[in-house]
Design a protein around this motif. Structure first.
Motif, mmCIF file in Angstrom:
data_model
loop_
_atom_site.group_PDB
_atom_site.id
_atom_site.type_symbol
_atom_site.label_atom_id
_atom_site.label_comp_id
_atom_site.label_asym_id
_atom_site.label_seq_id
_atom_site.Cartn_x
_atom_site.Cartn_y
_atom_site.Cartn_z
ATOM 1 N N LEU A 2 0.830 -1.200 0.000
ATOM 2 C CA LEU A 2 0.000 0.000 0.000
ATOM 3 C C LEU A 2 0.868 1.256 0.000
ATOM 4 C CD1 LEU A 2 -2.938 1.100 0.391
ATOM 5 C CD2 LEU A 2 -2.465 1.061 2.825
ATOM 6 N N PRO A 4 1.606 4.720 1.226
ATOM 7 C CA PRO A 4 1.118 5.391 2.433
ATOM 8 C C PRO A 4 0.731 6.849 2.243
ATOM 9 C CG PRO A 4 3.487 5.209 2.517
ATOM 10 C CD PRO A 4 3.037 4.463 1.300
ATOM 11 N N ILE A 5 1.252 7.511 1.200
ATOM 12 C CA ILE A 5 0.987 8.941 1.032
ATOM 13 C C ILE A 5 0.256 9.205 -0.279
ATOM 14 C CG2 ILE A 5 3.007 9.661 2.366
ATOM 15 C CD1 ILE A 5 4.320 10.329 -0.415
ATOM 16 N N GLN A 56 11.448 1.608 0.964
ATOM 17 C CA GLN A 56 10.261 1.176 0.239
ATOM 18 C C GLN A 56 10.207 2.064 -1.000
ATOM 19 O OE1 GLN A 56 8.254 -1.357 1.363
ATOM 20 N NE2 GLN A 56 9.630 -1.552 3.100
ATOM 21 N N LYS A 69 11.755 2.321 5.515
ATOM 22 C CA LYS A 69 10.806 1.370 6.119
ATOM 23 C C LYS A 69 10.341 1.858 7.497
ATOM 24 C CE LYS A 69 10.364 -3.544 5.780
ATOM 25 N NZ LYS A 69 11.074 -4.791 5.525
ATOM 26 N N TYR A 72 7.537 4.539 7.382
ATOM 27 C CA TYR A 72 6.301 4.166 6.693
ATOM 28 C C TYR A 72 5.062 4.419 7.548
ATOM 29 C CZ TYR A 72 3.239 1.274 3.773
ATOM 30 O OH TYR A 72 2.228 0.834 2.963
ATOM 31 N N MET A 73 5.045 3.922 8.786
ATOM 32 C CA MET A 73 3.827 4.035 9.609
ATOM 33 C C MET A 73 3.534 5.479 10.006
ATOM 34 S SD MET A 73 4.801 2.409 13.248
ATOM 35 C CE MET A 73 5.908 3.187 14.380
ATOM 36 N N MET A 76 1.624 7.176 7.001
ATOM 37 C CA MET A 76 0.368 6.575 6.554
ATOM 38 C C MET A 76 -0.774 7.599 6.581
ATOM 39 S SD MET A 76 -0.901 3.851 5.314
ATOM 40 C CE MET A 76 0.268 2.577 5.654
ATOM 41 N N GLY A 77 -1.402 7.790 5.427
ATOM 42 C CA GLY A 77 -2.553 8.680 5.331
ATOM 43 C C GLY A 77 -2.200 10.137 5.070
ATOM 44 N N ASN A 95 -2.790 15.991 6.978
ATOM 45 C CA ASN A 95 -3.480 14.750 7.313
ATOM 46 C C ASN A 95 -4.966 15.003 7.105
ATOM 47 O OD1 ASN A 95 -4.731 12.518 8.399
ATOM 48 N ND2 ASN A 95 -3.246 12.295 10.046
#
Length: 104
Positions: A2, A4-5, A56, A69, A72-73, A76-77, A95
């Motif tokens: 996926l 993330p951005i 990634q 990596k 990444y979290m 996200m979004g 966001n």
């Protein structure tokens, strides 16, 4: 994996303009990341870089994108946008899941 951005159309146009006109080497990609933490909060980073081990790799509307990596979290979004106004000009991170605050 996926992506993330998201990158807004306005930001895509500006990134592609930079790639075309600012002598960015062909083997470089757009690096998106985070820095910091602690009481100052997190800062978001945007720049051009070569891929490194553990990155990634994504492609968003023809733009090669790198994200470490471990970042990444935190991304996200998030949405990368480009702001152009009388007071400032530059890339901003938004966001879209957090409602805008309206002061009374």
């Amino acid at each position: 994996m996926l992506i993330p951005i998201k990158i807004t159309e306005k930001a895509q146009k500006e990134i592609k303009n930079i790639i075309a006109n600012k002598n960015i080497p062909m083997d470089y990609s757009l690096r998106v990341g985070v820095k910091g933490g602690g009481c100052g909060g997190m800062s978001y980073l945007l720049g051009f870089d070569k891929p490194k081990e553990g990155d990634q790799q994504f492609e968003i509307e023809g733009i090669p994108v790198l994200i470490e990596k471990k970042h990444y979290m935190f991304l996200m979004g998030m949405q990368v946008d480009f702001y152009e106004g009388n007071d400032a000009r530059g890339f901003i991170f938004v966001n879209p899941d957090i409602p805008k605050r309206h002061d009374v």
